[in-house]
Design a protein around this motif. Sequence first.
Motif, PDB file in Angstrom:
ATOM      1  N   UNK A  27      -7.943 -15.304  17.276  1.00  0.00           N
ATOM      2  CA  UNK A  27      -9.323 -15.438  18.023  1.00  0.00           C
ATOM      3  C   UNK A  27      -9.984 -14.151  17.910  1.00  0.00           C
ATOM      4  N   UNK A  28      -9.398 -13.072  17.810  1.00  0.00           N
ATOM      5  CA  UNK A  28     -10.191 -11.793  17.767  1.00  0.00           C
ATOM      6  C   UNK A  28     -10.869 -11.845  16.507  1.00  0.00           C
ATOM      7  N   UNK A  29     -10.264 -11.977  15.344  1.00  0.00           N
ATOM      8  CA  UNK A  29     -10.820 -12.075  13.913  1.00  0.00           C
ATOM      9  C   UNK A  29     -11.807 -13.048  14.050  1.00  0.00           C
ATOM     10  N   UNK A  30     -11.508 -14.231  14.422  1.00  0.00           N
ATOM     11  CA  UNK A  30     -12.502 -15.371  14.212  1.00  0.00           C
ATOM     12  C   UNK A  30     -13.863 -14.932  15.177  1.00  0.00           C
ATOM     13  N   UNK A  31     -14.037 -14.180  16.237  1.00  0.00           N
ATOM     14  CA  UNK A  31     -14.925 -13.963  16.937  1.00  0.00           C
ATOM     15  C   UNK A  31     -15.839 -13.022  16.216  1.00  0.00           C
ATOM     16  N   UNK A  32     -15.029 -11.998  15.610  1.00  0.00           N
ATOM     17  CA  UNK A  32     -15.946 -11.183  14.634  1.00  0.00           C
ATOM     18  C   UNK A  32     -16.463 -11.824  13.520  1.00  0.00           C
ATOM     19  N   UNK A  33     -15.752 -12.617  12.659  1.00  0.00           N
ATOM     20  CA  UNK A  33     -16.308 -13.338  11.617  1.00  0.00           C
ATOM     21  C   UNK A  33     -17.344 -14.328  11.796  1.00  0.00           C
ATOM     22  N   UNK A  34     -17.019 -15.196  12.972  1.00  0.00           N
ATOM     23  CA  UNK A  34     -18.140 -16.309  13.331  1.00  0.00           C
ATOM     24  C   UNK A  34     -19.369 -15.777  14.060  1.00  0.00           C
ATOM     25  N   UNK A  35     -19.050 -14.665  14.654  1.00  0.00           N
ATOM     26  CA  UNK A  35     -19.919 -13.865  15.402  1.00  0.00           C
ATOM     27  C   UNK A  35     -21.351 -13.443  14.507  1.00  0.00           C
ATOM     28  N   UNK A  36     -20.811 -12.766  13.400  1.00  0.00           N
ATOM     29  CA  UNK A  36     -21.381 -12.058  12.628  1.00  0.00           C
ATOM     30  C   UNK A  36     -22.246 -13.013  11.741  1.00  0.00           C
ATOM     31  N   UNK A  37     -21.620 -14.273  11.106  1.00  0.00           N
ATOM     32  CA  UNK A  37     -22.293 -15.274  10.500  1.00  0.00           C
ATOM     33  C   UNK A  37     -23.285 -16.104  11.136  1.00  0.00           C
ATOM     34  N   UNK A  38     -23.052 -16.479  12.500  1.00  0.00           N
ATOM     35  CA  UNK A  38     -23.822 -17.220  13.310  1.00  0.00           C
ATOM     36  C   UNK A  38     -25.024 -16.503  13.735  1.00  0.00           C
ATOM     37  N   UNK A  39     -24.904 -15.054  13.791  1.00  0.00           N
ATOM     38  CA  UNK A  39     -26.055 -14.265  14.284  1.00  0.00           C
ATOM     39  C   UNK A  39     -27.306 -14.392  13.429  1.00  0.00           C
ATOM     40  N   UNK A  40     -27.005 -14.710  12.066  1.00  0.00           N
ATOM     41  CA  UNK A  40     -27.926 -14.941  11.251  1.00  0.00           C
ATOM     42  C   UNK A  40     -28.604 -16.206  11.226  1.00  0.00           C
ATOM     43  N   UNK A  41     -27.975 -17.318  11.764  1.00  0.00           N
ATOM     44  CA  UNK A  41     -28.421 -18.601  12.212  1.00  0.00           C
ATOM     45  C   UNK A  41     -28.942 -19.049  13.437  1.00  0.00           C
ATOM     46  N   UNK A  42     -28.492 -18.495  14.480  1.00  0.00           N
ATOM     47  CA  UNK A  42     -28.632 -19.036  15.844  1.00  0.00           C
ATOM     48  C   UNK A  42     -29.727 -18.102  16.339  1.00  0.00           C
ATOM     49  N   UNK A  43     -30.744 -18.393  16.743  1.00  0.00           N
ATOM     50  CA  UNK A  43     -31.810 -17.688  17.306  1.00  0.00           C
ATOM     51  C   UNK A  43     -31.462 -17.005  18.706  1.00  0.00           C
ATOM     52  N   UNK A  44     -31.519 -15.855  18.974  1.00  0.00           N
ATOM     53  CA  UNK A  44     -31.182 -15.014  20.297  1.00  0.00           C
ATOM     54  C   UNK A  44     -29.614 -14.746  20.245  1.00  0.00           C
ATOM     55  N   UNK A  45     -28.881 -15.063  18.939  1.00  0.00           N
ATOM     56  CA  UNK A  45     -27.402 -14.803  19.374  1.00  0.00           C
ATOM     57  C   UNK A  45     -27.157 -13.652  18.406  1.00  0.00           C
ATOM     58  N   UNK A  46     -26.674 -12.527  18.903  1.00  0.00           N
ATOM     59  CA  UNK A  46     -26.437 -11.315  18.231  1.00  0.00           C
ATOM     60  C   UNK A  46     -25.109 -11.067  17.721  1.00  0.00           C
ATOM     61  N   UNK A  47     -24.114 -12.132  17.844  1.00  0.00           N
ATOM     62  CA  UNK A  47     -22.836 -11.939  17.505  1.00  0.00           C
ATOM     63  C   UNK A  47     -21.991 -11.152  18.622  1.00  0.00           C
TER      64      UNK A  47
END
Length: 396
Positions: free
Chosen positions: A132-152
Amino acid sequence: MQFSLRRTERGVFLEALNHFLTEIGLLEMTVEQVIMIVISFVLMYLAIVRKYEPLLLLPLAFGMFIANIPISGLSVYDEGGLMYYLYKGISLGIYPPLIFLCIGAMTDFSPLISSPKSALIGLGGQLGILVALGLALLLGGGLANIVPGFEGFTIQQAASIGIIGSSDGPTSIYVAERLAPELLPTIAIAAYSYMALVPLIQPPIMRALTTQKERVIEMPMPHKVSKRKKILFPIIITLITLLLVPAAGPLVAMLMLGNLIRESGVTDRLARALQNDVLSILTMLIGLCIGATATASRMLNFETILIILLGLVAFSFGTVGGVLIAKLLNKITKGKVNPLIGNSGVSAMPMAARVSQKMAQKYNPNNHLLMHAMGPIVSSTIGSAILAGILIAMFG
């Protein structure tokens, strides 16, 4: 004069009526709050009718219910209200070590002491934290460029999300309060919700990873452990932990103090109080406070939903890791270990052990795995607390 007085009285009455109407929560209710209240009713149903960990789930559901009624002042964010002050026990890190003290007073470490190899299953149960720690970093980084207002997520936030995989509510609270206090409410409610839903989440994973032949394996009762070993165990574990991972000290030291109170044989009154009244009060307070953090504005957003999903991944992989290590031990011991005890590699005490026992008896009525499952579960409790201390030391 009389006419003027009546006009004044009428004005006072209308003003009072207007003030009363502004204090009616029904007029301020939003669709999002209605959704959260419906969810709280579902959780109450699971607690009362289905009896899924009612001691925890019922106060949590009720806290969620009252926190989403407008103008009630009963969420933890309403400064000066009842829940605001009760929640200080969580935000200041008071309740988690006290819960560990009570858990220690309830715990028999004999299965772990008599079978040290079961600690490997508890180690496998920590897989969920790392995944979960690894996924949080990977997904957070990827989704930050897609979801408005979400910074990872930062590394501190990812570590706090990952610790949900320990399936230990007090440990999750302890880590989040130190590494990512802004995520504490969401992480706490995710951790405690999954703990309460252990009987729903774990069985499908256990069935998927084990065979019919493995499920019917009978394990002999663990051999008896001397009182001297039981007394020395908490003292030695505390000493090692405080010397090597002092950040885990408050949790591990309280856990071991509770166990020493239990095993010493000279403090029965303290042991009974910790096992019953103190634990019941703390469980109710934590459940109520965690529920009161689940306001519509806090819960119904992308970040919260992502954290809850990552928490489910963490919990699931913790179960997977424990079962896989149990299967490995089964191979090494030539069929002497029933892999169904692997779900207890997560430290959802004692719910996970009860799931092991229930599933084992479903496939073999003569099978009794409860005590064997307690070995991994108590080792996981110690292991997750130590891993929490390591994460705090590294990223705090």
